[in-house]
Scaffold this motif. Structure first.
Motif, mmCIF file in Angstrom:
data_model
loop_
_atom_site.group_PDB
_atom_site.id
_atom_site.type_symbol
_atom_site.label_atom_id
_atom_site.label_comp_id
_atom_site.label_asym_id
_atom_site.label_seq_id
_atom_site.Cartn_x
_atom_site.Cartn_y
_atom_site.Cartn_z
ATOM 1 N N ALA A 504 -29.930 -35.613 31.941
ATOM 2 C CA ALA A 504 -30.053 -35.853 30.502
ATOM 3 C C ALA A 504 -30.852 -37.121 30.228
ATOM 4 O O ALA A 504 -31.715 -37.150 29.341
ATOM 5 N N GLY A 505 -30.563 -38.178 30.997
ATOM 6 C CA GLY A 505 -31.263 -39.437 30.774
ATOM 7 C C GLY A 505 -32.733 -39.368 31.115
ATOM 8 O O GLY A 505 -33.579 -39.911 30.387
ATOM 9 N N VAL A 506 -33.070 -38.706 32.211
ATOM 10 C CA VAL A 506 -34.467 -38.584 32.628
ATOM 11 C C VAL A 506 -35.244 -37.736 31.620
ATOM 12 O O VAL A 506 -36.385 -38.058 31.260
ATOM 13 N N LYS A 507 -34.647 -36.649 31.155
ATOM 14 C CA LYS A 507 -35.300 -35.792 30.160
ATOM 15 C C LYS A 507 -35.600 -36.579 28.893
ATOM 16 O O LYS A 507 -36.693 -36.446 28.305
ATOM 17 N N TYR A 508 -34.663 -37.414 28.494
ATOM 18 C CA TYR A 508 -34.863 -38.225 27.288
ATOM 19 C C TYR A 508 -35.972 -39.257 27.494
ATOM 20 O O TYR A 508 -36.874 -39.407 26.657
ATOM 21 N N LEU A 509 -35.934 -39.968 28.606
ATOM 22 C CA LEU A 509 -36.932 -41.016 28.836
ATOM 23 C C LEU A 509 -38.340 -40.464 28.969
ATOM 24 O O LEU A 509 -39.306 -41.074 28.497
ATOM 25 N N THR A 510 -38.468 -39.316 29.597
ATOM 26 C CA THR A 510 -39.812 -38.758 29.812
ATOM 27 C C THR A 510 -40.320 -37.964 28.616
ATOM 28 O O THR A 510 -41.474 -38.110 28.209
ATOM 29 N N GLU A 513 -36.414 -36.061 24.555
ATOM 30 C CA GLU A 513 -35.496 -35.004 24.141
ATOM 31 C C GLU A 513 -34.067 -35.429 24.470
ATOM 32 O O GLU A 513 -33.709 -35.594 25.631
ATOM 33 N N LEU A 514 -33.249 -35.594 23.445
ATOM 34 C CA LEU A 514 -31.880 -36.049 23.619
ATOM 35 C C LEU A 514 -30.945 -34.891 23.940
ATOM 36 O O LEU A 514 -31.185 -33.753 23.516
ATOM 37 N N PRO A 515 -29.862 -35.142 24.691
ATOM 38 C CA PRO A 515 -28.859 -34.095 24.912
ATOM 39 C C PRO A 515 -28.137 -33.780 23.609
ATOM 40 O O PRO A 515 -28.152 -34.578 22.669
ATOM 41 N N ALA A 516 -27.525 -32.638 23.563
ATOM 42 C CA ALA A 516 -26.779 -32.250 22.364
ATOM 43 C C ALA A 516 -25.627 -33.218 22.127
ATOM 44 O O ALA A 516 -25.005 -33.704 23.070
ATOM 45 N N GLU A 517 -25.373 -33.495 20.871
ATOM 46 C CA GLU A 517 -24.232 -34.353 20.531
ATOM 47 C C GLU A 517 -22.960 -33.731 21.088
ATOM 48 O O GLU A 517 -22.737 -32.527 20.997
ATOM 49 N N GLY A 518 -22.116 -34.566 21.707
ATOM 50 C CA GLY A 518 -20.875 -34.083 22.293
ATOM 51 C C GLY A 518 -20.991 -33.688 23.752
ATOM 52 O O GLY A 518 -20.006 -33.228 24.342
#
Length: 523
Positions: A504-510, A513-518
């Motif tokens: 989730a963190g790598v997807k966001y940084l690159t 795209e943030l993970p779904a809330e919750g």
């Protein structure tokens, strides 16, 4: 868009870079056009050239020296004002490390990392994390910095000598709750504050400009000098406060932030310390639940009696320290410090149980080694500056407790929140060094209000002993970010080999795209 880089190699020769392509030989000078807005009067700092060299001379502890031997690392010093209200006055230097992205064609920019503390050195953290995730290593330059007053930065905060720290650890005078004992502790706290000012270059001017308010300004200078128009940032623990303060100060300069192990921005220092005590008590209870299921548990097999068994092992150290060797003996203070260190991660529980079993034989080597780890004492007896900087930043960041009645109430609440750390004595009205700090505080607890800030990712662990889980929710809400929950007992988790969290963190940084809330992850 990242500014173009103009390279001026000192020798004009080339060597092999981390991606196997020809790259500049160290040392070399790099000049970037200042990226993003430049505050008036700070042009010389934002546009400064950086001379990159090898990192061998930047390590200040055994661990740092080992980490900085890795291939492909580049180090430099960044010049910043001592006092940002006086940019033409004295300057200081910050140690900076970079491990360039391995795929230059797909490079996004720099990932600036802070490991927390306050007072923790950042160079070795960036060096250690650079090879953990191939995707991040390919897309980002991993950048670590030693904040002002820390590690390879110059000058460093200096309060006590190595010998004075050893002596302070061994004396257990905090167990003397008589009026004379309390007066002695207050006198020691006052003397400590005076020594910090006397032993640190630039004295009170350095202490006054050491806090988070100034560190985030340093980061913005670093961002521009590296050629990044926007900041991509990873902050652990206290590093989350740096991140949220940067977001408030420079909201238009933020690209992405991962904040792992959050401090609650709205809590006072008193509320923070009590909440942290409760967090460590929960971690201790989790340790007890595990230990009492083991055949060799030092606390026995009865959970209901484990706390008493623990007190029976550690409290006598106040009068009769355990043998360690090399002229050292384990005090009560060192024993509890070692226990706290072990509670940061389940991976240290075996060592904690071994250390407690050793106490039954009047041996304290394992708990002493854990305490040394916490306090960053090398085998040769030298200490890092982390503990001195921790106090100095804490004293300047937040309001202080100066009323003895309030100090008594805080100490009472802490003992109630963390009964495993109750030494058996009644609480006292002892003040800490911040009550006598020679400069005013520069910050106040508050909920961030940053309209228009790009969404950030906050990671919080349910059983985090140092930064309670609820703080992550408060920070995410304050910044308008997304909270990712990790269900475990440890302090911080990102880039520590959990596929769910790291993905989730790598997807966001690159890709932003943030993970779904919750979203929740588990070991």
């Amino acid at each position: 868009m990242t500014a173009s880089i103009l390279l001026a190699s000192v020798a004009g020769a080339c060597t092999t870079s981390v991606d196997g392509e020809a790259g500049p030989r160290l040392p070399f000078e790099e000049q970037n056009e200042p990226a993003g807005p430049v505050p008036p009067g700070l042009e010389q700092f934002y546009g400064q050239p950086l001379t990159w060299e090898g990192c061998a001379d930047y390590g200040r502890t055994d661990y740092d020296e080992q980490a900085l031997r890795a291939d492909g690392l580049q180090c430099t010093h960044l010049t910043v004002p001592l006092d940002y209200t006086k940019p033409d006055g004295d300057t200081i230097e910050l140690g900076v490390l970079r491990r360039p992205a391995t795929d230059r064609d797909q490079r996004i920019g720099s990932l600036v990392i802070n490991p927390g503390g306050p007072g923790a050195a950042g160079l070795s953290t960036a060096a250690a994390l650079a090879d953990v995730n191939d995707t991040l290593a390919a897309r980002f330059d991993f950048v670590g910095f030693d904040p002002r007053g820390v590690g390879s930065s110059e000058p460093t905060v200096e309060c006590l000598s190595d010998e004075e720290i050893d002596e302070e650890r061994a004396d257990d005078d905090e167990l003397d709750v008589s009026p004379e004992g309390v007066a002695n502790l207050d006198a020691e706290a006052k003397e400590y504050a005076q020594k910090c000012a006397a032993n640190t270059e630039f004295g009170t001017a350095m202490l006054a400009n050491l806090g988070t308010r100034d560190v985030v300004k340093d980061i913005d200078v670093l961002r521009a000098a590296l050629g990044d128009e926007k900041l991509t940032y990873l902050g652990y623990s206290y590093g989350t406060r740096i991140g949220s303060t940067y977001a408030e100060t420079f909201p238009g300069n933020v690209r992405a932030m991962v904040l792992d192990g959050a401090l609650d921005p709205s809590k006072t220092p008193v509320e923070e310390v009590v909440a942290q005590g409760a967090g460590f008590q929960k971690a201790f209870d989790d340790f007890v639940a595990w230990c009492t299921g083991e055949d060799d548990c030092a606390l026995g097999r009865d959970k209901g009696q484990a706390l008493k068994q623990f007190h029976d092992l550690v409290r006598p150290l106040g009068e009769n320290p355990a043998e360690v060797g090399d002229g050292r003996r384990l005090s009560y203070e060192d024993a509890t410090t070692g226990v706290v260190q072990a509670l940061y991660s389940e991976q240290l529980w075996e060592h904690l149980n071994s250390g407690l079993n050793e106490l039954k034989q009047n041996e304290g080597a394992t708990l002493m080694s854990l305490a040394d780890l916490y306090l960053e004492r090398d085998p040769d007896g030298t200490y890092s500056t982390t503990q001195d900087v921790f106090t100095a930043v804490r004293c300047v960041d937040d309001p202080r407790v100066t009323d003895p009645d309030e100090a008594l109430a805080v100490n009472r609440e802490y003992k109630e929140a963390a009964p495993f750390l109750d030494d058996g004595n009644p609480p006292t009205a002892v003040l800490d060094a911040c009550a006598y700090w020679p400069v005013p505080n520069t910050g106040e607890p508050h909920v961030p209000d940053v309209p228009g800030l790009p969404a950030v990712l906050v990671i919080s662990t349910t059983g985090d002993p140092a930064t309670p889980y609820e703080a992550g929710g408060a920070l995410a809400e304050g910044l308008g970010g997304v909270l990712l929950t990790y269900e475990a007992t440890q302090h911080t988790v990102f880039l520590q080999d959990n596929e769910c969290v790291d993905g989730a963190g790598v997807k966001y940084l690159t890709d932003l795209e943030l993970p779904a809330e919750g979203t929740r992850c588990s070991p």
